[in-house]
Design an enzyme around this catalytic site. Sequence first.
Site, mmCIF file in Angstrom:
data_model
loop_
_atom_site.group_PDB
_atom_site.id
_atom_site.type_symbol
_atom_site.label_atom_id
_atom_site.label_comp_id
_atom_site.label_asym_id
_atom_site.label_seq_id
_atom_site.Cartn_x
_atom_site.Cartn_y
_atom_site.Cartn_z
ATOM 1 N N ALA A 67 50.439 37.498 19.272
ATOM 2 C CA ALA A 67 50.144 38.045 20.594
ATOM 3 C C ALA A 67 49.552 39.440 20.403
ATOM 4 O O ALA A 67 49.729 40.050 19.350
ATOM 5 C CB ALA A 67 51.435 38.109 21.396
ATOM 6 N N GLY A 106 52.539 34.600 17.367
ATOM 7 C CA GLY A 106 51.813 33.704 18.276
ATOM 8 C C GLY A 106 50.694 32.957 17.578
ATOM 9 O O GLY A 106 50.270 31.892 18.052
ATOM 10 N N GLU A 109 52.395 30.075 16.129
ATOM 11 C CA GLU A 109 52.831 29.247 17.270
ATOM 12 C C GLU A 109 51.653 28.468 17.859
ATOM 13 O O GLU A 109 51.810 27.345 18.316
ATOM 14 C CB GLU A 109 53.484 30.142 18.328
ATOM 15 C CG GLU A 109 54.822 30.699 17.841
ATOM 16 C CD GLU A 109 55.411 31.719 18.793
ATOM 17 O OE1 GLU A 109 54.770 32.766 19.010
ATOM 18 O OE2 GLU A 109 56.492 31.462 19.341
ATOM 19 N N GLU A 129 58.060 38.296 14.500
ATOM 20 C CA GLU A 129 58.386 38.979 15.762
ATOM 21 C C GLU A 129 59.636 39.840 15.679
ATOM 22 O O GLU A 129 59.735 40.886 16.326
ATOM 23 C CB GLU A 129 58.565 37.949 16.886
ATOM 24 C CG GLU A 129 57.274 37.347 17.407
ATOM 25 C CD GLU A 129 56.829 36.112 16.633
ATOM 26 O OE1 GLU A 129 57.300 35.906 15.488
ATOM 27 O OE2 GLU A 129 56.006 35.352 17.166
HETATM 28 C C1 3H9 Z 1 53.962 37.766 19.030
HETATM 29 O O1 3H9 Z 1 53.133 37.086 18.523
HETATM 30 C C2 3H9 Z 1 54.844 37.330 20.182
HETATM 31 C C3 3H9 Z 1 54.762 35.859 20.431
HETATM 32 O O2 3H9 Z 1 55.685 35.175 19.625
HETATM 33 C C4 3H9 Z 1 55.135 35.517 21.854
HETATM 34 C C5 3H9 Z 1 54.215 35.918 22.903
HETATM 35 C C6 3H9 Z 1 54.602 35.375 24.252
HETATM 36 N N1 3H9 Z 1 48.087 42.936 18.248
HETATM 37 O O3 3H9 Z 1 47.828 46.048 10.027
HETATM 38 P P1 3H9 Z 1 46.363 46.390 9.954
HETATM 39 C C7 3H9 Z 1 45.825 46.014 14.857
HETATM 40 S S1 3H9 Z 1 54.209 39.357 18.529
HETATM 41 C C8 3H9 Z 1 47.314 44.006 18.453
HETATM 42 O O4 3H9 Z 1 45.995 47.763 9.567
HETATM 43 P P2 3H9 Z 1 45.998 44.633 7.712
HETATM 44 C C9 3H9 Z 1 46.496 47.177 14.125
HETATM 45 O O5 3H9 Z 1 47.203 47.990 15.021
HETATM 46 C C10 3H9 Z 1 53.024 39.606 17.255
HETATM 47 N N2 3H9 Z 1 46.813 44.746 17.448
HETATM 48 O O6 3H9 Z 1 45.545 45.342 9.058
HETATM 49 C C11 3H9 Z 1 45.303 47.861 13.506
HETATM 50 O O7 3H9 Z 1 44.690 48.663 14.518
HETATM 51 P P3 3H9 Z 1 43.958 50.041 14.116
HETATM 52 C C12 3H9 Z 1 53.424 38.967 15.986
HETATM 53 C C13 3H9 Z 1 47.084 44.362 16.214
HETATM 54 O O8 3H9 Z 1 44.841 43.896 7.212
HETATM 55 C C14 3H9 Z 1 44.360 46.709 13.171
HETATM 56 O O9 3H9 Z 1 44.775 45.621 14.010
HETATM 57 N N3 3H9 Z 1 52.463 39.327 14.964
HETATM 58 C C15 3H9 Z 1 47.879 43.237 15.936
HETATM 59 O O10 3H9 Z 1 46.683 45.592 6.815
HETATM 60 C C16 3H9 Z 1 44.421 46.288 11.720
HETATM 61 O O11 3H9 Z 1 45.774 46.029 11.392
HETATM 62 C C17 3H9 Z 1 52.665 40.337 14.096
HETATM 63 O O12 3H9 Z 1 53.691 40.968 14.124
HETATM 64 C C18 3H9 Z 1 48.384 42.503 17.018
HETATM 65 N N4 3H9 Z 1 49.148 41.415 16.846
HETATM 66 O O13 3H9 Z 1 47.137 43.609 8.136
HETATM 67 C C19 3H9 Z 1 51.555 40.620 13.122
HETATM 68 N N5 3H9 Z 1 47.985 43.110 14.598
HETATM 69 O O14 3H9 Z 1 42.856 49.650 13.198
HETATM 70 C C20 3H9 Z 1 51.146 42.046 13.199
HETATM 71 C C21 3H9 Z 1 47.271 44.111 14.062
HETATM 72 O O15 3H9 Z 1 43.569 50.595 15.432
HETATM 73 N N6 3H9 Z 1 50.051 42.384 12.318
HETATM 74 N N7 3H9 Z 1 46.722 44.869 15.027
HETATM 75 O O16 3H9 Z 1 45.024 50.860 13.420
HETATM 76 C C22 3H9 Z 1 50.161 42.488 10.985
HETATM 77 O O17 3H9 Z 1 51.190 42.233 10.396
HETATM 78 C C23 3H9 Z 1 48.965 42.974 10.213
HETATM 79 O O18 3H9 Z 1 48.121 43.637 11.133
HETATM 80 C C24 3H9 Z 1 48.124 41.891 9.500
HETATM 81 C C25 3H9 Z 1 46.824 42.520 8.930
HETATM 82 C C26 3H9 Z 1 48.970 41.315 8.346
HETATM 83 C C27 3H9 Z 1 47.730 40.797 10.462
#
Ligand code: 3H9
Length: 721
Positions: A67, A106, A109, A129
């Site tokens: 998400a 998500g 999911e 999450e």
């Molecule tokens: C969820 O899914 C809830 C659902 O179950 C239910 C819903 C109803 N959203 O980390 P990076 C941004 S909760 C928005 O440096 P990497 C991040 O802030 C979500 N923004 O890259 C950054 O911005 P900036 C569950 C996001 O290559 C840029 O993207 N998912 C999101 O080192 C680059 O990110 C997670 O918890 C997001 N979801 O790592 C996964 N994700 O450039 C969260 C990232 O402005 N994400 N951004 O600083 C991660 O773990 C890592 O970003 C990922 C890439 C491994 C994907």
Amino acid sequence: MTNELKGKVNYSVNGNIAILEVDNPPVNPLSSGVRAGLSEYIAKANNDESIEGIILTGAGRSFIAGADISEFGQKPDGPDLHTALKEIEFSKKPVLAAINGTALGGGLETALVCNYRMGTNKAIVGLPEVNLGLLPGAGGTQRLPRLIGPSQALKMMIAGTPMSAKKALQQGVIDAISENSLIDDAIAFLHEKIGLNLIEHPKVRDKNEKVLEARGDDNVLSEAKALAAKTRRGQFAPGQIIACVEAAINEDDFDVGMKKESEYFLECLVNPQREAMIHIFFGERAASKISDIPKETPLLPINSAGIVGSGTMGGGIAMNFANAGIPVLVLDQDEKNLERGMGVIEKNYQMMVDRGRMTQEQKDMVLGLITPTLSYEDLSDVDIAVEAVYENLELKQEIFKSLDAVTKDHAILASNTSGLDIDAIASSTKRPGKVVGTHFFSPANVMRLLEVVRGKDSSDETMATVMSIGKRMGKAAVVSLNAPGFIGNRMLAGYTYQANMLLLEGALPNQVDSALESFGMSMGPFRMMDLVGLDLGWRARKLANIETPLANKISDALCEQDRFGQKTSKGFYNYSEGSRAPNPAPENEAIYKEISSQNNIERREISDQEIIDRCILALVNEGARILEEGVAQRSGDMDIVYINGYGFPIWRGGPMFYANQLGLSEVINKMSAFSKLDENFWKPAPLLQKLADNSGAFGEAPAPEERAQLLSFNKANMGGV
Ligand code: 3H9
């Protein structure tokens, strides 16, 4: 589709297959435009008679990162996720998730509502999450247990750590791995399934076997509860996850489980822990950026490293480079030390193999990247050298002189000092622009915190490069200006001072530790002091002929009785042979009483709340000074430091976030109540007072022209904190 929506989905057709590509750089979260695009194009593919199957994939390096985290707490635009996912799940044509990269939260999911899942061998899947104070709220808690069994699903959701494609295939999260072109393989896979003329393609929601098997087996949930209690103490979301899986096991109707999941998700969403943990998610990413250094600053290539010093720190730092795939030389001038140091590195890796965290093959690979040497000449080709010897300025300056002479001009020279003046170290070289502090925390191969200390001459390229190395190593890197104690240890000084004063005033170590541990600190201050060793300060004071300050009188008295902490099996606590578990030391109480009375301090009952307030607000007030001097760029950076280096509970968002939540005027009120105990200590930092007066909150450091004067190094604090 309207323009205000964020992100999009691209639609293309290959023969009888429609390809939906999520396009929301950099990591494809399920923002409003993505949700709208999924709905629109699933309908389009279903309405097109020439289409017989649908592939869902992601543009760039991610499949879908979950998400859109920035939407939590906001009013979302566009269709809701559940509607979009339902449309995929009930698509008339079979849908295959072609997982080209990270499928998290998500994102996974979404893949779970597809009929089939195929990944590349670089794909990563997970439900992280819990790290954001949430639960998988788009069906993850109901579908994953059906796919891989409740027990495995609970482990995955409580740990929140993603798994590789290989493991995902073994566990049954995905159906196949593509070794060649993902889209070609996905099309071939779908063609085969279409050719089977199935009445209905499989849906995860219908796979009830594994959840029914777990019905009546109490162990599944009790094991999960034990895991959550051990690894996620104080956190709200894990219990909610377990309750969701309980519903997946016991409810006959899938949709009833889904409804429960939504209710429990909402409870997480409004819980303050969620806001705190998302603050840390974005805070960590903000900390990696240096406000006055342009984003496009070129990075120096780092393909090899050298470490000077093969002790605990040097060895741990070498492991970080090797783990990041960077070959590293470890230099020590003493052959025996070097041998011992290499032995410790080998043992550390072996322990990881024994605990299943690494394969033997991986161990051989990383160990093969670490080469011992006795000669400075061998470091002549490294791109970065990190000095990791004990805290002595003259010694470090000598080492930097040697490194300056032997390494190529482009090489970065870094010091692992925890408190010495980086500029004084840089002055011994002809390349102060290439000199920087890299303060790793012990054990360096485990602790995520890396303080990157910016000297007055450290160049933009040097800083940007070192921050990017931190990212390669998986560290939480935070920039600190060159000032005594940098960020973490400077804040710690007031915290331990208060703990020591509480002991003099009547509290016992166990009470102080228990109060702070129930607040959420991973280890109370007296256990921490016992671990570090009480003798360090005592010896330093003896050596420098410094009179023991009041707050240290008890610990120095304990040292006089050979109670140095864990290393002598006795300190504030007693330790049984080979154990780190603290046992009360009633024999110390006479010493506490005697020293209190010698110093005219009347011992009294002290409440747990007073203990928490005095120790935590000491961190906050010093944090405010650090911010007003610009030593930290922003208050969130200090939160990152405290969570990753000092065991502050992530679910409280760090000390500065905690203070903001409390309200800064409340912080001032509490501090002024303490000022009758110690007026000087509890004087509010001017920035704190100013923000409290204006109902403000901690945020960015003031502009350079408005900053308070930087605390400067002098003889008294040259020895580190
Ligand atoms: C969820 O899914 C809830 C659902 O179950 C239910 C819903 C109803 N959203 O980390 P990076 C941004 S909760 C928005 O440096 P990497 C991040 O802030 C979500 N923004 O890259 C950054 O911005 P900036 C569950 C996001 O290559 C840029 O993207 N998912 C999101 O080192 C680059 O990110 C997670 O918890 C997001 N979801 O790592 C996964 N994700 O450039 C969260 C990232 O402005 N994400 N951004 O600083 C991660 O773990 C890592 O970003 C990922 C890439 C491994 C994907």
